[in-house]
Write a protein that holds these residues in place. Structure first.
Motif, PDB file in Angstrom:
ATOM      1  N   GLU A 253       0.642  -1.221   0.045  1.00  0.00           N
ATOM      2  CA  GLU A 253      -0.123  -0.186  -0.040  1.00  0.00           C
ATOM      3  C   GLU A 253       0.934   1.157   0.168  1.00  0.00           C
ATOM      4  O   GLU A 253       0.713   2.269  -0.776  1.00  0.00           O
ATOM      5  N   LEU A 254       1.888   1.204   0.767  1.00  0.00           N
ATOM      6  CA  LEU A 254       2.881   2.378   0.767  1.00  0.00           C
ATOM      7  C   LEU A 254       4.215   1.838   0.783  1.00  0.00           C
ATOM      8  O   LEU A 254       4.474   0.781   1.589  1.00  0.00           O
ATOM      9  N   PHE A 286       2.838  -1.793   4.501  1.00  0.00           N
ATOM     10  CA  PHE A 286       3.778  -0.862   4.655  1.00  0.00           C
ATOM     11  C   PHE A 286       5.252  -1.481   4.420  1.00  0.00           C
ATOM     12  O   PHE A 286       5.528  -2.469   5.157  1.00  0.00           O
ATOM     13  N   ASN A 339       2.718   5.605  -2.867  1.00  0.00           N
ATOM     14  CA  ASN A 339       1.403   4.765  -2.667  1.00  0.00           C
ATOM     15  C   ASN A 339       1.393   3.718  -3.788  1.00  0.00           C
ATOM     16  O   ASN A 339       2.382   3.685  -4.541  1.00  0.00           O
ATOM     17  N   LYS A 340       0.501   2.776  -3.673  1.00  0.00           N
ATOM     18  CA  LYS A 340       0.431   1.667  -4.600  1.00  0.00           C
ATOM     19  C   LYS A 340       0.368   1.908  -6.190  1.00  0.00           C
ATOM     20  O   LYS A 340       0.892   1.367  -6.917  1.00  0.00           O
ATOM     21  N   GLU A 341      -0.312   3.263  -6.468  1.00  0.00           N
ATOM     22  CA  GLU A 341      -0.455   3.584  -7.722  1.00  0.00           C
ATOM     23  C   GLU A 341       0.779   4.426  -8.134  1.00  0.00           C
ATOM     24  O   GLU A 341       0.902   4.867  -9.494  1.00  0.00           O
ATOM     25  N   LEU A 345       3.479  10.864  -2.266  1.00  0.00           N
ATOM     26  CA  LEU A 345       2.651  11.353  -1.459  1.00  0.00           C
ATOM     27  C   LEU A 345       3.219  12.440  -0.688  1.00  0.00           C
ATOM     28  O   LEU A 345       2.747  13.285  -0.145  1.00  0.00           O
ATOM     29  N   TYR A 361      -2.295   7.752   5.807  1.00  0.00           N
ATOM     30  CA  TYR A 361      -2.741   7.095   4.678  1.00  0.00           C
ATOM     31  C   TYR A 361      -3.196   5.515   4.844  1.00  0.00           C
ATOM     32  O   TYR A 361      -3.629   4.835   3.723  1.00  0.00           O
ATOM     33  N   LEU A 362      -2.865   5.065   5.734  1.00  0.00           N
ATOM     34  CA  LEU A 362      -3.152   3.630   6.269  1.00  0.00           C
ATOM     35  C   LEU A 362      -4.167   3.708   7.380  1.00  0.00           C
ATOM     36  O   LEU A 362      -4.048   2.781   8.254  1.00  0.00           O
TER      37      LEU A 362
END
Length: 363
Positions: A253-254, A286, A339-341, A345, A361-362
């Protein structure tokens, strides 16, 4: 703390100007008759003697011709024991220098007038910084110490603003150019882009400036909200295996991309906090990808073992496509939260700021 007025002679560049005559007239209060004053400039990155003269009635004079606008320095002794120096820009024109009680005043040409304005403002800030440092030393409670550190942080921000405005006000002359090349690592890419755009009409054909402008524009592309740059690097292993950053971005995710080195004190001081964050948040998506810029691989491996860094460990090879090159790393530690995309950030998170970002963010 470093003094705010950072005028590193070895780092300064000089720029061409119309060939003409210069004359330097000066007065040094309290200096003895027949004392020697030596004029230095920079040759191949080192101070080199350009001329010398004797004092008469506290006054001295130099003259000659120059086809550059360059940093120069006067060296002399007022009391026979203490070495003194005065820094100025040697360029065509009549330059006046006065020196008393450790303070200089330079005037007579546009560049030196602008340099003197900055000198006086930064000297005043240095005095304030020294007073705050005394507050820190004398603080009797944690609250008093934190309050003093906050003052120091505010003063550093004020100094950064001063340097930026000085560069922009001198975007067409040697002083602005010198300040930029010496102080660029104080600024965010967006601030540097503003400066570069203003200086390009004058310095756009300068090879060093053109390379720097290209670097700045690349850094802007790595600003918050933009996509990260993928790379491949060697991972800590016994077989020289190489991996891509995208492998970890896609799976988590991060990802905190962390540039560091074993000999970097501030980097090592961040590790305990990163270990806590990793233990708490790794199971929630993470990951940390640390990229070492160590030249000594043994020192790199020893530091990882000593610190018990359980996350992904890569090493930079200083090639044209290495992580540090692609990200334009000029100081460490430097971090990017991705981030995952693949969107950046946050940048340069330190200490508790990492935990705060992870909470944000999480959720």
């Amino acid at each position: 703390m470093k003094k705010l007025f950072l005028l590193s002679l070895i780092a300064l560049l000089f720029t061409a100007c119309s060939g003409n005559s210069y004359k330097v007239n000066g007065k040094i209060y309290g200096i003895a008759d027949d004392a020697t004053i030596t004029l230095f400039h920079i040759v191949d990155g080192e101070l080199a003697i350009m001329d010398s003269t004797k004092v008469s009635g506290e006054s001295f004079s130099f003259s000659g011709k120059t086809d550059t606008c360059e940093i120069a320095m006067l060296s002399f002794s007022v009391d026979g024991l203490q070495s003194n120096s005065s820094t100025f820009f040697l360029e065509p024109g009549n330059i006046k220098i006065e020196y008393a009680n450790g303070m200089q005043h330079v005037s007579g040409t546009h560049v030196n007038d602008q340099f003197q304005i900055f000198y006086e403002k930064s000297t005043e800030m240095n005095d304030r910084a020294s007073a705050i440092e005394m507050e820190i030393q004398r603080a009797q409670t944690e609250e008093e110490q934190e309050a003093a550190f906050d003052k120091l942080t505010d003063l550093q921000e004020e100094f950064t603003d001063l340097v930026k405005s000085s560069i922009l006000n001198n975007a067409d002359n040697s002083f602005g150019y010198q300040q930029l090349m010496e102080s660029y690592d104080m600024f965010e890419p967006e601030d540097l882009l503003e400066i570069v755009v203003k200086m390009e009409p004058v310095y756009g054909t300068d090879e060093i400036f053109a390379s720097f402008a290209e670097y700045v524009k690349g850094q802007v592309n790595l600003s918050v909200g933009n996509k990260y740059i993928d790379f491949e690097a060697e991972i800590l292993s016994n077989d020289g295996k190489r991996v891509k950053l995208s492998d970890y971005v896609a799976k988590n995710e991060l990802v905190l991309l962390d540039f560091w080195a074993s000999l970097c004190g501030p980097c090592r001081r961040e590790i305990p906090t990163l270990k806590e964050d990793y233990a708490k948040w790794h199971s929630k998506g993470f990951e940390i990808v640390s990229v070492s810029v160590d030249e000594d691989r043994d020192a790199w491996k020893e530091a990882i073992a000593e610190e018990q860094m359980a996350w992904i460990q890569l090493i930079d090879d200083a090639s044209e496509t290495s992580p540090a090159t692609l990200y334009g790393i000029t100081s460490i530690p430097t971090t990017y939260l991705i981030n995952k995309e693949g969107v950046i950030l946050e940048k340069n998170l330190r200490g508790s700021a990492v935990e705060e970002a992870l909470q944000k963010y999480l959720k």
